[in-house]
Design an enzyme around this catalytic site. Structure first.
Site, PDB file in Angstrom:
ATOM      1  N   GLY A 110      -6.423   7.726   8.187  1.00 24.20           N
ATOM      2  CA  GLY A 110      -7.388   8.799   7.927  1.00 24.20           C
ATOM      3  C   GLY A 110      -6.790  10.131   8.315  1.00 24.20           C
TER       4      GLY A 110
ATOM      5  N   GLU B 191       5.417   6.888 -13.263  1.00 26.09           N
ATOM      6  CA  GLU B 191       5.303   6.498 -11.857  1.00 26.09           C
ATOM      7  C   GLU B 191       6.255   5.355 -11.486  1.00 26.09           C
ATOM      8  OE1 GLU B 191       1.526   4.877 -10.552  1.00 26.09           O
ATOM      9  OE2 GLU B 191       1.144   4.018 -12.518  1.00 26.09           O
TER      10      GLU B 191
ATOM     11  N   GLU C 246      -2.449   6.976 -20.324  1.00 25.10           N
ATOM     12  CA  GLU C 246      -2.209   5.913 -19.336  1.00 25.10           C
ATOM     13  C   GLU C 246      -0.785   5.349 -19.479  1.00 25.10           C
ATOM     14  OE1 GLU C 246      -3.258   4.852 -16.704  1.00 25.10           O
ATOM     15  OE2 GLU C 246      -2.631   2.774 -16.501  1.00 25.10           O
TER      16      GLU C 246
ATOM     17  N   ARG D  16       0.823  -1.211   0.000  1.00 26.35           N
ATOM     18  CA  ARG D  16       0.000   0.000   0.000  1.00 26.35           C
ATOM     19  C   ARG D  16       0.860   1.266   0.000  1.00 26.35           C
ATOM     20  NH1 ARG D  16      -5.402  -1.014   2.130  1.00 26.35           N
ATOM     21  NH2 ARG D  16      -5.459   1.149   2.755  1.00 26.35           N
TER      22      ARG D  16
ATOM     23  N   HIS E  54       0.531  21.497 -31.467  1.00 23.41           N
ATOM     24  CA  HIS E  54       0.146  22.755 -30.827  1.00 23.41           C
ATOM     25  C   HIS E  54       1.076  23.118 -29.679  1.00 23.41           C
ATOM     26  CE1 HIS E  54      -3.506  22.975 -33.231  1.00 23.41           C
ATOM     27  NE2 HIS E  54      -3.493  21.649 -33.143  1.00 23.41           N
TER      28      HIS E  54
HETATM   29  C1  F6R Z   1      -1.668   4.479 -11.080  1.00 20.55           C
HETATM   30  C2  F6R Z   1      -2.656   4.207 -10.064  1.00 20.55           C
HETATM   31  C3  F6R Z   1      -3.438   5.348  -9.527  1.00 20.55           C
HETATM   32  C4  F6R Z   1      -4.874   4.928  -9.190  1.00 20.55           C
HETATM   33  C5  F6R Z   1      -5.620   6.082  -8.531  1.00 20.55           C
HETATM   34  C6  F6R Z   1      -7.068   5.728  -8.242  1.00 20.55           C
HETATM   35  O1  F6R Z   1      -1.069   3.301 -11.540  1.00 20.55           O
HETATM   36  O2  F6R Z   1      -2.820   3.090  -9.626  1.00 20.55           O
HETATM   37  O3  F6R Z   1      -3.405   6.428 -10.397  1.00 20.55           O
HETATM   38  O4  F6R Z   1      -5.509   4.543 -10.372  1.00 20.55           O
HETATM   39  O5  F6R Z   1      -4.984   6.414  -7.330  1.00 20.55           O
HETATM   40  O6  F6R Z   1      -7.158   4.613  -7.419  1.00 20.55           O
HETATM   41  P1  F6R Z   1      -8.473   3.774  -7.314  1.00 20.55           P
HETATM   42  O7  F6R Z   1      -8.703   3.095  -8.614  1.00 20.55           O
HETATM   43  O8  F6R Z   1      -8.225   2.804  -6.195  1.00 20.55           O
HETATM   44  O9  F6R Z   1      -9.576   4.740  -6.987  1.00 20.55           O
END
Ligand code: F6R
Length: 636
Positions: free
Chosen positions: A105, A516, A509, A27, A532
């Site tokens: 949180g 990243e 994408e 995570r 452009h």
């Molecule tokens: C990029 C990636 C992030 C998620 C974004 C939304 O590879 O994983 O850009 O797509 O943080 O996350 P979710 O889909 O969990 O809402």
């Protein structure tokens, strides 16, 4: 983002907490810690860096024996990654017992609460918002941890998932949530709590979840010690007698609530690496299978229909929809951009995809017939959840396209379609993206067939969808060639990704994946947009990736390729099998099988995922844990 693991039961807790923290490593985090109730009181250890650092510190510091404990991986928001800012946060009650807490949180009113508590004489040791909850609980503690936690939570505003223990009640674990995820596993003679199912499944698949503002009191201990009197006496020596377990759920205002025990649909193999070195690689390679599971039971070729049970009771609203509002962040947003094309092209309904973070604050116009679709892998992205609530408050029907079953977004939508692609552990989203695009395709076909799509057109799409997993497998076979081509361009720190129509979001994408993971700067945009401004960037040897499959805009893309070549750019193309012409213009070509234009993004994105994966590995980066990133962004 931050991860929580907590346990109360009959086993030694430290190995169990560390195993859970390792499962949550994906995570993203920068520090970690544990607190354990031992026979000589609370022991706390916190460390900056990996869980392995914490582990080796605990190995060197004896005395962590105990069966009740909490643990955390922190991703810094308030205050830098440091030992004082790491969780658990602990504070002494007025009668000298330590309370320890882990929190996911953000507490929004922590500044005023901190001032109030400081005025009462409490000393703070961290810069975090979390510490105020620990201090509040200690302040309100009068021999009943559950009551003190509820009193504290009535004072805070913001989002939380917490797990709390107190020296004086060694067989009790209190947890609560509002806005942040938390799952309670009911295991043999014990409870194991985590922010994510992956830290629970090796212990049990029987779980309960809490709704916002709900609190669970979980007790597990020897019968002759497990009672409030023994606990209140501070006697923590353990004892004989049968083992007793018990849980109770209430709201923070003390209203009893009943929570049903659910079965987690989760296979441990899904969260283990198996033969792969990285989760991202595993998840890219298993996409043919994830497409199959996503499609299972949803396409019926014999009766020529799409079956979406989750939407069945809203079919009328869907068919009469006047406007689709898609909302998401990051990769899910790019899936939403493809959704715009799909809904307009196949279902013939206007559709716009919005960044959830912008949508929620910009006073959005929701008119009659608007349907909002929140797209999210985790189902916990704070901005997407907030955008969904905003749309609902303004009267929109709210649908979810979500992977994690029972997540906050899934629970707050009126209806939805799960991706069913299995847990995604790699921080960079790959198979979930494919799942999101696939579900949006199914929704477009479901609505389209009830509007303007002929039976024959639907039949053709369904046949192609059935063949999609094999087509993706064919693309994956080119992984080695993609690696070789990527390696040649790794000397360059700026890349462009270009595409038209359905492939413009694919290009964006592809650029996101590359930046990243490999920390190479990359931009994705519509191919025509290059002229452009961005064309000024192109110099000799700059890698420019074109999605150039055969379709309505193929010739135009070829013209764009010529423009790049004329300026010395190095062209990498994703093209349709059998296209020999394209090799004349490109240094490297990756091929995808021929399929209808609307389904092509699910093929063309795959080589771009592999480019990013190989680039990161070749550059020696931690593919599954890219720097500064978290898997689920639960703060704004
Ligand atoms: C990029 C990636 C992030 C998620 C974004 C939304 O590879 O994983 O850009 O797509 O943080 O996350 P979710 O889909 O969990 O809402």
């Amino acid at each position: 983002m931050c991860g929580i693991v907590a346990y109360v039961g009959n086993k030694q807790v430290v190995p169990l907490l560390l195993e859970g923290l390792k499962r949550l490593e994906y995570r993203g985090y920068d520090s970690a810690g544990v607190a354990v109730i031992t026979s000589s009181g609370m022991k706390v250890q916190r460390a900056v860096g990996r869980v392995s650092v914490l582990e080796s510190q605990i190995e060197k510091a004896p005395g962590f024996e105990g069966c009740t404990g909490i643990a955390h991986t922190r991703w810094a928001t308030h205050g830098s990654p440091s030992v004082p800012n790491a969780h658990p946060h602990s504070h002494k009650t007025s009668d000298g017992y330590l309370v320890s807490l882990v929190h996911n949180g953000i507490i929004e009113n922590y500044v005023s609460l901190r001032k109030w508590l400081e005025a009462k004489g409490h000393k703070f040791t961290s810069e975090t918002d979390t510490e105020v909850i620990a201090v509040l609980i200690a302040e309100f503690y009068k021999g009943d941890l559950e009551a003190a936690v509820k009193a504290a939570l009535r004072e805070v505003t913001g989002a939380y998932a917490i797990a709390v223990i107190c020296e004086r009640e060694p067989h009790t674990l209190i947890c609560a949530r509002k806005g942040s995820p938390l799952i309670i596993g009911i295991a043999d003679k014990s409870y194991v709590v985590a922010s994510d199912a992956s830290a629970i499944v090796s212990h049990t698949t029987q779980v309960i979840t809490l709704d916002d503002y709900q609190v669970a009191k979980l007790c597990a201990g020897p019968n002759d010690k497990y009672n409030p009197v023994a606990e209140a006496s501070g006697d923590t020596s353990g004892g004989g007698g049968p083992w007793k377990v018990d849980f109770k759920t209430t709201t923070i205002d003390d209203v009893p609530v009943t929570r049903d025990v659910q079965e987690l649909e989760f296979d441990l193999a899904q969260i283990e690496l198996g033969q792969f070195e990285h989760f991202m690689h595993k998840e890219i390679m298993e996409q043919p299978e994830s497409i199959r599971t996503c499609l299972r039971g949803r396409i019926d070729l014999r009766d020529n229909r799409v079956v979406l049970g989750g939407l069945a009771s809203f079919t009328r609203e869907l068919v009469r929809a006047r406007h689709f509002i898609l909302t998401a962040q990051g990769t899910a947003f790019h899936a939403g951009l493809i959704g715009e094309y799909l809904l307009e092209d196949i279902a013939k309904v206007p559709a716009r995809c919005h960044y959830a973070s912008e949508f929620r604050y910009r006073n959005p116009i929701i008119e009659e017939g608007s349907i909002t679709v929140a797209i999210s892998q985790s189902g916990e992205t704070a901005d997407t959840l907030a955008a969904l609530r905003e749309a609902k408050d303004r009267g929109s029907l709210a649908l979810g396209v979500v992977n994690v079953v029972g997540s906050s977004i899934a629970r707050e939508t009126d209806a939805g379609v799960y991706l069913h692609v299995g847990p995604e552990i790699g921080v960079a989203s790959t198979k979930a993206f494919l799942g999101q695009v696939l579900v949006l395709t199914l929704i477009s076909l479901y609505v389209g067939r009830r509007r303007y799509l002929s039976a024959e057109q639907l039949h053709n799409y369904l046949e192609e969808l059935e063949r999609l997993p094999d087509m993706v497998s064919k693309v994956l076979e080119q992984s080695d060639a993609i690696r070789t081509a990527t390696e040649k361009c790794l000397d360059r720190n700026n890349w462009l990704f270009l595409g038209r129509g359905y492939h413009y979001p694919v290009a964006v994408e592809g650029a996101l994946k590359l930046k990243e993971l490999s920390y190479i700067h990359a931009e994705g945009m519509p191919a025509a947009e290059m002229k452009h401004g961005p064309i000024a960037l192109i110099d000799k040897g700059m890698p420019v990736v074109f999605v150039a499959t055969q379709g309505s805009q193929y010739d135009k893309v070829i013209s764009n390729i010529e423009e790049v070549r004329a300026r010395g750019g190095r062209v990498i193309a994703v093209a349709t099998e059998g296209d020999t012409q394209i090799t004349r213009y490109s240094e490297s070509v990756f091929y995808v099988p021929h399929v209808s234009e609307a389904l092509q993004p699910m093929l063309t994105v795959v080589p771009l995922q592999l480019v990013a994966y190989h680039a990161a590995v070749l550059r020696g980066h931690d593919v599954d844990k890219p720097r500064n990133l978290a898997k689920s962004v639960t703060v704004e």
